[in-house]
Design an enzyme around this catalytic site. Structure first.
Site: not given
Ligand code: UT7
Length: 341
Positions: A123, A264, A294
């Site tokens: 990225c 980005h 993204n």
């Molecule tokens: O170019 C770089 C590329 N990568 C990035 O930019 C990623 C950067 N990270 C992020 O944007 C965020 O961390 C995410 C959007 C990927 C995730 O958001 P978050 O607020 O960090 O969520 P999390 O990983 O803490 O997950 C919270 C909850 C979890 O459930 P439990 O364990 O609390 O029950 C996940 O299993 O949300 C769940 N979850 C989802 N639920 C519904 C994770 N993905 C999803 C989903 N839909 N798509």
């Protein structure tokens, strides 16, 4: 033609960014469509990322098609003939051909005098490529370059992994840059830290195949994207403000002088957090995450091109840009847009 004979001044030390273009993948995929495949919802995706739809290439749409379309439109804005190009630099992690896709783009454009090669920095690829191309112009060895960021991560996303599949899309963007006496690239900083690279990967397959009686080999191929979202998020909101701060200080530019923050496009929450660190008001933060997600190396030139074409970014505007992602890699550049008014 030798670029020096074509008019590049060996004394030119500046770079002018004067044309932009972009191209879109054919299909629009909504959050609700993904919700029919994995356990997610429009509400979750929008509130955690700001994304509502993303674009995904059709099977017959090659990366080189997207890249060439974006490049063509940047050339048209700059008013350049393809033959006047000295360099076509393609930032991508998803080439059509691992030996390099830039030459196919060069051929499609008819840029017969340009050398063309790929650069991979995930990225951060567009920003790294912009800076790389600028070095050729600054030394006077080249006069005109087309820097393209294009990716089709849809080919490597695990569409059954809700933690990552909601984030990514396909696209391409391009910027035409030229050697100039007045320097539009005011400064840059590039960073890598491979020791932290395990949080975001598109790794090679771990195969172990028989080659001959006493020899084995590893067959080529890749596993889908593997990401620790929380760690990538923490990396971004720590390193992006730090590198931007360092660059602004070096260039003696205050955040209040910026016309635009051009980051980005990974997550709206990351854009907001970085803007808040510099007290940059939201209307000065370029974002098209809602419609594209993204698109990796494409995000920065894609959102820039939209803003140039709808008249938000105008000639003379000052932009602070930062790319970040797998590697880990990140960086920042401060530049003045000098495209047609
Ligand atoms: O170019 C770089 C590329 N990568 C990035 O930019 C990623 C950067 N990270 C992020 O944007 C965020 O961390 C995410 C959007 C990927 C995730 O958001 P978050 O607020 O960090 O969520 P999390 O990983 O803490 O997950 C919270 C909850 C979890 O459930 P439990 O364990 O609390 O029950 C996940 O299993 O949300 C769940 N979850 C989802 N639920 C519904 C994770 N993905 C999803 C989903 N839909 N798509």
């Amino acid at each position: 033609m030798d670029p020096l004979l074509a008019g590049a001044s060996p004394h030119s030390r500046g770079v002018a960014l004067i044309g932009s273009g972009s191209a879109q993948a054919a299909q629009v995929i909504s959050n609700n469509q993904l919700g029919l495949r994995v356990d997610t919802s429009d509400e979750w995706i929008q509130s955690r990322t700001g994304i509502s739809t993303r674009r995904v290439s059709s099977p017959d749409q090659r990366l080189s098609d997207l890249a060439a379309d974006a490049g063509r439109s940047a050339l048209a804005m700059a008013g350049w003939s393809p033959k006047s190009l000295d360099l076509v630099l393609l930032a991508t992690s998803t080439p059509d051909d691992l030996f390099g896709t830039a030459p196919a783009v060069q051929a499609a454009l008819g840029a017969t005098n340009a050398v063309a090669f790929d650069l991979t920095a995930a990225c951060s690829g567009f920003l790294f490529s912009l800076v790389t191309a600028a070095q050729f112009l600054r030394t006077g060895s080249m006069r005109r370059a087309l820097v393209i960021g294009a990716d089709q991560l849809s080919r490597f996303v695990d569409w059954d992994d809700r933690r990552s599949c909601v984030l990514f899309g396909d696209g391409a963007g391009a910027v035409a840059i030229e050697a100039a006496d007045e320097d539009g690239l005011l400064g840059f900083l590039l960073r890598s830290d491979g020791s932290r690279g395990g949080v975001l990967n598109l790794p090679a397959l771990d195969s172990n195949e028989v080659l001959a009686a006493d020899a084995r080999h590893r067959q080529g191929g890749y596993r889908p994207i593997e990401m620790n979202g929380q760690e990538v998020y923490k990396f971004a909101i720590r390193e992006v403000p730090a590198v931007l701060q360092c660059l602004l200080e070096r260039c003696a530019v205050g955040a209040e002088s910026l016309d635009w923050l051009l980051l980005h496009q990974a997550n709206q929450r990351i854009l907001d957090a970085v803007a808040d660190r510099f007290a940059i008001p939201r209307p000065k933060v370029l974002s098209n995450l809602a419609h594209y997600g993204n698109t990796s190396a494409a995000t920065i030139p894609l959102v820039l091109d939209e803003a140039v074409r709808d008249g938000r970014v105008r000639s003379g505007h000052l932009l602070a840009s930062s790319g970040f992602g797998a590697g880990l890699s990140w960086g920042a550049a401060l530049f003045r847009w000098q495209g047609p008014a």
